[in-house]
Design a protein around this motif. Structure first.
Motif, PDB file in Angstrom:
ATOM      1  N   PRO A   5       0.681  -1.265  -0.030  1.00  0.00           N
ATOM      2  CA  PRO A   5       0.039   0.077   0.086  1.00  0.00           C
ATOM      3  C   PRO A   5       0.915   1.248   0.115  1.00  0.00           C
ATOM      4  CG  PRO A   5      -0.850  -1.722   1.822  1.00  0.00           C
ATOM      5  CD  PRO A   5       0.449  -2.107   1.102  1.00  0.00           C
ATOM      6  N   ALA A   6       0.518   2.329  -0.433  1.00  0.00           N
ATOM      7  CA  ALA A   6       0.989   3.617  -0.410  1.00  0.00           C
ATOM      8  C   ALA A   6       1.313   3.950   0.884  1.00  0.00           C
ATOM      9  CB  ALA A   6       0.215   4.482  -0.987  1.00  0.00           C
ATOM     10  N   GLU A   7       2.595   4.797   0.999  1.00  0.00           N
ATOM     11  CA  GLU A   7       2.775   5.230   2.345  1.00  0.00           C
ATOM     12  C   GLU A   7       1.907   5.818   3.214  1.00  0.00           C
ATOM     13  OE1 GLU A   7       6.138   8.096   2.174  1.00  0.00           O
ATOM     14  OE2 GLU A   7       7.686   6.471   1.270  1.00  0.00           O
ATOM     15  N   ARG A   8       1.206   6.694   2.849  1.00  0.00           N
ATOM     16  CA  ARG A   8       0.147   7.339   3.653  1.00  0.00           C
ATOM     17  C   ARG A   8      -0.773   6.321   4.233  1.00  0.00           C
ATOM     18  NH1 ARG A   8       1.629  10.477  -0.492  1.00  0.00           N
ATOM     19  NH2 ARG A   8       1.759  12.705  -0.277  1.00  0.00           N
ATOM     20  N   GLU A   9      -1.199   5.499   3.127  1.00  0.00           N
ATOM     21  CA  GLU A   9      -2.307   4.461   3.775  1.00  0.00           C
ATOM     22  C   GLU A   9      -1.539   3.314   4.662  1.00  0.00           C
ATOM     23  OE1 GLU A   9      -5.054   0.887   1.522  1.00  0.00           O
ATOM     24  OE2 GLU A   9      -3.977   2.511   0.196  1.00  0.00           O
ATOM     25  N   LEU A  10      -0.362   2.812   4.361  1.00  0.00           N
ATOM     26  CA  LEU A  10       0.312   1.961   4.981  1.00  0.00           C
ATOM     27  C   LEU A  10       0.509   2.514   6.350  1.00  0.00           C
ATOM     28  CD1 LEU A  10       1.263  -0.912   5.224  1.00  0.00           C
ATOM     29  CD2 LEU A  10       3.575   0.053   4.319  1.00  0.00           C
ATOM     30  N   ALA A  11       0.896   3.583   6.563  1.00  0.00           N
ATOM     31  CA  ALA A  11       1.390   4.515   7.838  1.00  0.00           C
ATOM     32  C   ALA A  11      -0.140   4.301   8.794  1.00  0.00           C
ATOM     33  CB  ALA A  11       1.630   5.960   7.444  1.00  0.00           C
ATOM     34  N   GLN A  12      -1.263   4.692   7.953  1.00  0.00           N
ATOM     35  CA  GLN A  12      -2.457   5.042   8.792  1.00  0.00           C
ATOM     36  C   GLN A  12      -2.855   3.397   9.260  1.00  0.00           C
ATOM     37  OE1 GLN A  12      -5.776   6.407   6.692  1.00  0.00           O
ATOM     38  NE2 GLN A  12      -7.209   6.458   8.368  1.00  0.00           N
ATOM     39  N   GLN A  13      -2.779   2.443   8.437  1.00  0.00           N
ATOM     40  CA  GLN A  13      -3.106   0.971   8.798  1.00  0.00           C
ATOM     41  C   GLN A  13      -2.214   0.476  10.046  1.00  0.00           C
ATOM     42  OE1 GLN A  13      -3.073  -1.334   5.135  1.00  0.00           O
ATOM     43  NE2 GLN A  13      -2.633  -3.050   6.217  1.00  0.00           N
ATOM     44  N   LEU A  14      -0.906   0.992   9.808  1.00  0.00           N
ATOM     45  CA  LEU A  14      -0.157   0.450  11.000  1.00  0.00           C
ATOM     46  C   LEU A  14      -0.180   1.371  12.196  1.00  0.00           C
ATOM     47  CD1 LEU A  14       3.102  -0.346   8.947  1.00  0.00           C
ATOM     48  CD2 LEU A  14       1.363  -2.220   9.871  1.00  0.00           C
ATOM     49  N   GLY A  15      -1.008   2.473  12.002  1.00  0.00           N
ATOM     50  CA  GLY A  15      -1.042   3.457  13.367  1.00  0.00           C
ATOM     51  C   GLY A  15       0.148   4.107  13.566  1.00  0.00           C
ATOM     52  N   ILE A  29       5.892   0.988  -3.313  1.00  0.00           N
ATOM     53  CA  ILE A  29       6.651  -0.047  -2.546  1.00  0.00           C
ATOM     54  C   ILE A  29       6.735  -1.444  -2.852  1.00  0.00           C
ATOM     55  CG2 ILE A  29       7.637  -0.560  -0.154  1.00  0.00           C
ATOM     56  CD1 ILE A  29       5.799   1.972   0.609  1.00  0.00           C
ATOM     57  N   TYR A  30       7.919  -1.857  -3.409  1.00  0.00           N
ATOM     58  CA  TYR A  30       7.808  -3.357  -4.038  1.00  0.00           C
ATOM     59  C   TYR A  30       8.440  -4.356  -3.103  1.00  0.00           C
ATOM     60  CZ  TYR A  30       5.957  -0.720  -7.884  1.00  0.00           C
ATOM     61  OH  TYR A  30       5.190  -0.057  -8.692  1.00  0.00           O
ATOM     62  N   VAL A  31       7.942  -5.421  -3.034  1.00  0.00           N
ATOM     63  CA  VAL A  31       8.636  -6.810  -2.356  1.00  0.00           C
ATOM     64  C   VAL A  31       9.695  -7.055  -3.123  1.00  0.00           C
ATOM     65  CG1 VAL A  31       8.243  -8.612  -1.009  1.00  0.00           C
ATOM     66  CG2 VAL A  31       6.623  -7.090  -1.019  1.00  0.00           C
ATOM     67  N   LEU A  67       7.087   5.692   9.544  1.00  0.00           N
ATOM     68  CA  LEU A  67       6.994   4.364   8.530  1.00  0.00           C
ATOM     69  C   LEU A  67       8.207   4.515   7.444  1.00  0.00           C
ATOM     70  CD1 LEU A  67       5.752   2.125   7.123  1.00  0.00           C
ATOM     71  CD2 LEU A  67       4.348   3.725   5.824  1.00  0.00           C
ATOM     72  N   ARG A  68       8.470   5.736   7.169  1.00  0.00           N
ATOM     73  CA  ARG A  68       9.589   6.078   6.136  1.00  0.00           C
ATOM     74  C   ARG A  68      10.869   5.579   6.596  1.00  0.00           C
ATOM     75  NH1 ARG A  68      11.412   9.378   3.441  1.00  0.00           N
ATOM     76  NH2 ARG A  68      10.766   9.339   1.190  1.00  0.00           N
ATOM     77  N   GLU A  69      11.085   5.644   8.251  1.00  0.00           N
ATOM     78  CA  GLU A  69      12.446   5.077   8.549  1.00  0.00           C
ATOM     79  C   GLU A  69      12.260   3.691   8.525  1.00  0.00           C
ATOM     80  OE1 GLU A  69      12.223   6.948  12.506  1.00  0.00           O
ATOM     81  OE2 GLU A  69      13.005   8.819  11.754  1.00  0.00           O
ATOM     82  N   ALA A  70      11.100   3.022   8.970  1.00  0.00           N
ATOM     83  CA  ALA A  70      11.114   1.676   8.928  1.00  0.00           C
ATOM     84  C   ALA A  70      11.414   1.244   7.351  1.00  0.00           C
ATOM     85  CB  ALA A  70       9.681   1.309   9.312  1.00  0.00           C
ATOM     86  N   LEU A  71      10.983   2.031   6.279  1.00  0.00           N
ATOM     87  CA  LEU A  71      10.968   1.426   5.056  1.00  0.00           C
ATOM     88  C   LEU A  71      12.345   1.536   4.635  1.00  0.00           C
ATOM     89  CD1 LEU A  71       7.984   3.274   3.203  1.00  0.00           C
ATOM     90  CD2 LEU A  71       8.324   0.678   4.015  1.00  0.00           C
ATOM     91  N   ILE A  72      13.160   2.642   5.110  1.00  0.00           N
ATOM     92  CA  ILE A  72      14.502   2.591   4.798  1.00  0.00           C
ATOM     93  C   ILE A  72      15.471   1.355   5.189  1.00  0.00           C
ATOM     94  CG2 ILE A  72      16.665   3.968   5.439  1.00  0.00           C
ATOM     95  CD1 ILE A  72      15.184   6.442   5.012  1.00  0.00           C
ATOM     96  N   ALA A  73      15.130   0.938   6.507  1.00  0.00           N
ATOM     97  CA  ALA A  73      15.580   0.054   7.168  1.00  0.00           C
ATOM     98  C   ALA A  73      15.426  -1.470   6.418  1.00  0.00           C
ATOM     99  CB  ALA A  73      15.349  -0.408   8.654  1.00  0.00           C
TER     100      ALA A  73
END
Lengths: 234, 234
Positions: A42-52, A79-81, A58-64
């Motif tokens: 999901p998009a960053e905005r959506e994923l962030a909301q989804q994870l609370g 964002i691709y797996v 979330l961006r920091e987590a994505l960088i990791a």
DNA sequence: TGCGCCATTTGGTCAAGCCAATTTGCAGAT
DNA sequence: ATCTGCAAATTGGCTTGACCAAATGGCGCA
């Protein structure tokens, strides 16, 4: 909403930084199969909301996750797996492995010390004795003798004259104390465990002084096996 | 100020994400000696301003640096430089002699195969046989059986169930064929040398089938020693 | 001199917004 | 009907500003 929201899988008592917890939760999302292969998350905005969590967190987590090769971020796209096929090989990210690590050290350093025993010089032996004295001193003064421990194993590996072997021993040693395994390690370094380690080091040294490769091998294997056991028991 | 500000060392044409550029610049700061040892870097707010980036962007860079062990972040205290002493260990510059590489492989893989022999399953043995058949086929068709060679050694290492050991064997193997050592290696892969390697692989397999750890150890050691010799002789 | 409390410093996180790269879809041309 | 091209919507990239929480340090009181 500043404090740990702890939605989802993350324990309420998880004191790690939010980006680490979030990265783990995203890894779980991927592992769960909801998103896999080359799929797009999901998009960053959506994923962030989804994870609370907030988008910056979330961006920091994505960088990791990007750094350890779990995902790929394409600007403006998504964002691709990434190939989950062989993350086990590279992804030392968590997975853990204190026992694996110590087993690997036992196998490798036991083999190395056989080589070392053959060419052990009096000078090297003197250096090793010095590290044990310094180690005893550290313990007596309630300091952690990590550097001395490191030196002892490293000196033995270097005495083979093979820089690659020395490098491997060094990297494996540092693996334990690196921030990567920080999440796992408690504080296994008790005074008792260090004293036991010192005794085992003395046994190894004795075998080397006697120029007995097999005894040295046995002592090294015993030491690292016991050390791993102490680590796991905390 | 949205667009690349490109102050300091970063090239104006650097298209990488800002956190990567920033991380590099912080690494340079540390390397330059301005901050080293266990020193503390400026506070996030100050450092961000000093580098001309926002705090969130700097934070992303710091996370990258934390992950690769360059720094350590202590909440409420500061950002600390971690052991800068061992960048060589990870850098894998090599530039070392092929003989060292093959000696390291001999020591380590000989030790590993002892472990492997103990838990060798019929299934794994079948896989190993398959690689030898494929290897023979490659040789017969004048193809370089590098992949088969690699698989043979890797399968044995993986059969220990220890991913770290498998990783080390994998890395050491790839070291030889990597472009890094391309300057050294001529084209030692002659048909004759591959045939010899295949024969030695068969000997190793036979020892594993007999579940004889010592014989396997000897065969593996002999194989890698001979392989190194062939390599040096071109 | 020693000890404990509180202000300061510093990292941790959130919110809202705008810019830039990509993708998508619709309109017009072929 | 299909293809092409441009504009709107989508999505990541980055900034500003603010507040909370953990460490630290200094100051006053005992």
């Amino acid at each position: 909403m500043p404090v740990n929201y702890a939605i989802g899988q993350t324990s309420m008592t998880d004191t790690r930084r939010l980006y680490q917890q979030t990265a783990d939760r995203v890894r779980q999302l991927i592992a769960k199969g909801d998103h896999q292969a080359g799929a797009r998350l999901p998009a960053e905005r959506e994923l962030a909301q989804q994870l609370g969590v907030s988008r910056p967190s979330l961006r920091e987590a994505l960088i990791a996750l990007e750094i350890d090769g779990t995902i790929e971020i394409r600007m403006g796209s998504g964002i691709y797996v990434l190939n989950t096929a062989k993350p086990a090989g590279n992804g030392r990210s968590l997975g853990e492995s204190p026992s694996e690590l110590m087993q690997a050290r036992a196998v490798i350093e036991s083999a190395i010390i056989v080589q070392a025993a053959a060419t052990m010089t009096e000078e090297t032996l003197a250096t090793l004795r010095a590290t044990l004295e310094a180690m005893a001193d550290d313990i007596a003064n309630t300091r952690k003798p990590i550097e001395q421990d490191r030196a002892f194993h490293l000196i033995i590996a270097e005495s083979t004259g093979n820089t690659l072997l020395a490098e491997i021993v060094e990297n494996l040693f540092d693996e334990r104390h690196s921030p990567l395994s920080a999440g796992i390690r408690g504080h296994f370094e008790t005074a008792d465990s260090w004293t036991a380690a010192l005794t085992e080091h003395h046994a190894i040294l004795a075998a080397l002084e006697a120029r007995d490769p097999l005894a040295a091998q046995a002592a090294m294997h015993s030491h690292l096996t016991a050390s791993g056991r102490r680590w796991l028991e905390n």
